[in-house]
Design an enzyme around this catalytic site. Structure first.
Site, short mmCIF file in Angstrom:
data_model
loop_
_atom_site.label_atom_id
_atom_site.label_comp_id
_atom_site.label_asym_id
_atom_site.label_seq_id
_atom_site.Cartn_x
_atom_site.Cartn_y
_atom_site.Cartn_z
N LYS A 113 -23.52 12.79 -18.35
CA LYS A 113 -23.52 11.86 -16.50
C LYS A 113 -22.49 11.17 -16.78
O LYS A 113 -22.34 10.34 -15.64
CB LYS A 113 -24.85 10.96 -17.37
CG LYS A 113 -26.12 11.84 -17.42
CD LYS A 113 -27.74 10.62 -17.20
CE LYS A 113 -28.94 11.77 -16.78
NZ LYS A 113 -28.72 12.67 -18.37
C1 LIG Z 1 -29.52 13.53 -18.61
C2 LIG Z 1 -29.68 14.41 -19.54
C3 LIG Z 1 -30.64 15.86 -19.27
C4 LIG Z 1 -31.17 15.94 -17.79
O1 LIG Z 1 -30.12 16.11 -17.25
P1 LIG Z 1 -31.46 16.31 -14.91
O2 LIG Z 1 -29.86 16.23 -13.87
O3 LIG Z 1 -32.07 14.80 -15.42
O4 LIG Z 1 -32.03 17.84 -15.45
C5 LIG Z 1 -30.04 17.13 -20.42
N1 LIG Z 1 -29.89 16.78 -21.37
C6 LIG Z 1 -28.84 15.26 -21.32
C7 LIG Z 1 -28.28 15.52 -23.33
C8 LIG Z 1 -28.76 14.03 -20.30
O5 LIG Z 1 -28.68 12.86 -20.63
#
Ligand SMILES: *Cc1c(COP(=O)(O)O)cnc(C)c1O
Length: 469
Positions: A113
């Site tokens: 993210k």
């Molecule tokens: C947010 C997240 C996901 C999921 O991603 P999305 O974009 O919400 O589908 C998967 N793995 C980790 C470690 C995350 O932080």
């Protein structure tokens, strides 16, 4: 580039107009009115490009109301080796023959993210500097969005962050990442509930247009278009890293929760990137796996969300799915509106007996799910065979990805977090602790700062009013 709502009831807007907002006025999500197409010759030229050059090329097509020189400056300031630990930004490494790991987790909070959020912090700062306005960011996190947003926004002028998280449901490392921040513009609100309660509060505050306008509320959740846009870049980067020519196709395995990450893969494919399959992996909370296998999308009430060892995917209602369904139904906004009305009133919609169901395959989507036992097995096998430790979410992706692997098609598995964030599961799988990257040794012992509230919209609004100038 103009942006329209998936539900057809909002005026078209430019990138800068939708940057700070959350949902469109009609409750839909912003989508570009058409995806820019990347010609074969362009893609071939991009093979020589750095991450930053690639990011500029892709983003200037979507953020065309930011002066190109400004956008370049923002991109150059965001994607640095100092922030992401290498100039590659998202390095690809081999796992086994034909299988790769795309390292998306080398940013400040060790999850993918950061890639979008670091950009968002700089885009927001740019927008606010122009208008002199202030912004109160309201977000919900199941564990990784929160830290990424707070590290991206800490100390930024004119910006405050109000981050809701499910009380005592994040890993100790994730909790410490957020709650140890002492910056005056960061407010951590622990909600007595699950992630969906937090997300519902954000949605209902965003739907109160008067409150939203009066208190300058913006969001950073994965429904934010700029985040999805930022994530499109690394699909191109990874494709170019594992192929020698554009004649080749590549499949991607994506650990999925809110459908933001894989939505970016879908968009990259729609732009012309030769993607064969988009392999969607869920954990035990498998509403998306069910949708992609059966055509029936049935969300679950928050009480039915299972707490798992890949907690960032513990989601019962994937907000970004609406963007994909909009494309799936041929961009028929009236139909999307009906489907989401039905979802609100009945908790489900069913495309299984419509022609749209078979089109899911045309968009390259396949899916599968992974259990606690599956992810521990996968972590053990990857450690035993390759000497690498992968985190629990990445393990879900690798497990499902390998089930859908095809001979001769490179498979890229997205590494969405580093294992140190989920140390308990690694200990359970391997009987040892994951490596702690430099700078994180003392994190869990730092003093923490947070407020606990009930899952109550009024209480959260009141907190925002009292703490924003
Ligand atoms: C947010 C997240 C996901 C999921 O991603 P999305 O974009 O919400 O589908 C998967 N793995 C980790 C470690 C995350 O932080």
């Amino acid at each position: 580039m103009r942006y329209v709502s998936t539900r057809g009831g909002a005026a078209a807007a430019g990138f800068s107009d939708i940057l700070l907002g959350g949902l469109m006025e009609d409750g839909g999500l912003a989508v570009p009115e058409a995806y820019p197409q990347i010609a074969d010759a362009e893609l071939a030229a991009w093979r020589r490009y750095s991450y930053r050059e690639l990011a500029c090329e892709i983003m200037r097509r979507y953020a065309d109301d930011i002066p190109p020189a400004d956008l370049e400056r923002i991109v150059d300031r965001t994607y640095t080796a100092a922030v992401f630990r290498s100039d590659e930004i998202t390095p690809v490494r081999p796992l086994e023959r034909g299988v790769y790991i795309l390292g998306l987790s080398h940013g400040p909070t060790l999850a993918f993210k950061d890639i979008a959020m670091q950009l968002l912090g700089n885009l927001f700062e740019h927008a606010l500097a122009k208008s002199g306005a202030e912004l109160n960011i309201l977000g919900a996190t199941s564990g990784d969005t929160g830290p990424a947003a707070e590290y991206a926004m800490r100390g930024k002028r004119g910006i405050r962050v109000f981050m809701l998280s499910p009380h005592q449901k994040m890993s100790p490392f994730q909790t410490a990442q957020m709650f140890s921040l002492q910056d005056a513009n960061i407010f951590n609100i622990a909600i007595r509930g699950v992630f969906d309660d937090c997300q519902d509060i954000v949605k209902s505050v965003s739907n109160d247009l008067q409150f939203k306008a009066r208190h300058r509320i913006g969001t950073v959740n994965s429904i934010n278009w700029a985040r999805v846009m930022a994530q499109v870049v690394y699909y191109f980067k990874a494709y170019l890293a594992v192929t020698a020519s554009n004649g080749q196709q590549v499949s991607f395995a994506v650990p999925t929760g809110n459908f933001g990450n894989i939505c970016a893969g879908h968009i990259a494919r729609c732009m012309g990137l030769p993607v064969r399959k988009l392999i969607l992996a869920t954990n035990e909370n498998d509403v998306l796996d069910q949708f992609f296998r059966t055509g029936i999308y049935r969300v679950r009430p928050p009480q039915q969300v299972t707490q798992t060892s890949s907690p960032s995917m513990d989601i019962s209602n994937a907000s970004n799915l609406e963007r994909f369904v909009y494309d799936l139904v041929g961009r028929d906004a009236a139909l999307v509106k009906r489907l989401w009305q039905q979802l609100d009133s009945e908790g489900a919609f069913d495309l299984s007996r419509t022609p749209y169901f078979s089109r899911i395959a045309d968009f390259g989507f396949v899916s599968g799910s992974s259990s606690h036992a599956n992810r521990l097995d996968t972590i053990r096998r990857v450690y035993r065979d390759r000497g690498q430790i992968i985190d629990t979410h990445t393990a879900d992706g690798v497990k499902v990805g390998l089930e859908h692997r095809e001979e001769g098609v490179p498979l890229v598995c997205l590494e969405t977090a580093l294992p140190v964030k989920f140390a308990a599961a690694i200990r359970e799988a391997l009987g040892r602790d994951p490596e702690v990257p430099p700078g994180f040794e003392n994190l869990e012992r730092l003093p923490q700062r947070f407020t606990v509230l009930d899952p109550d919209v009024a209480a959260v609004k009141d907190f925002i009013v009292r703490n924003s100038g």
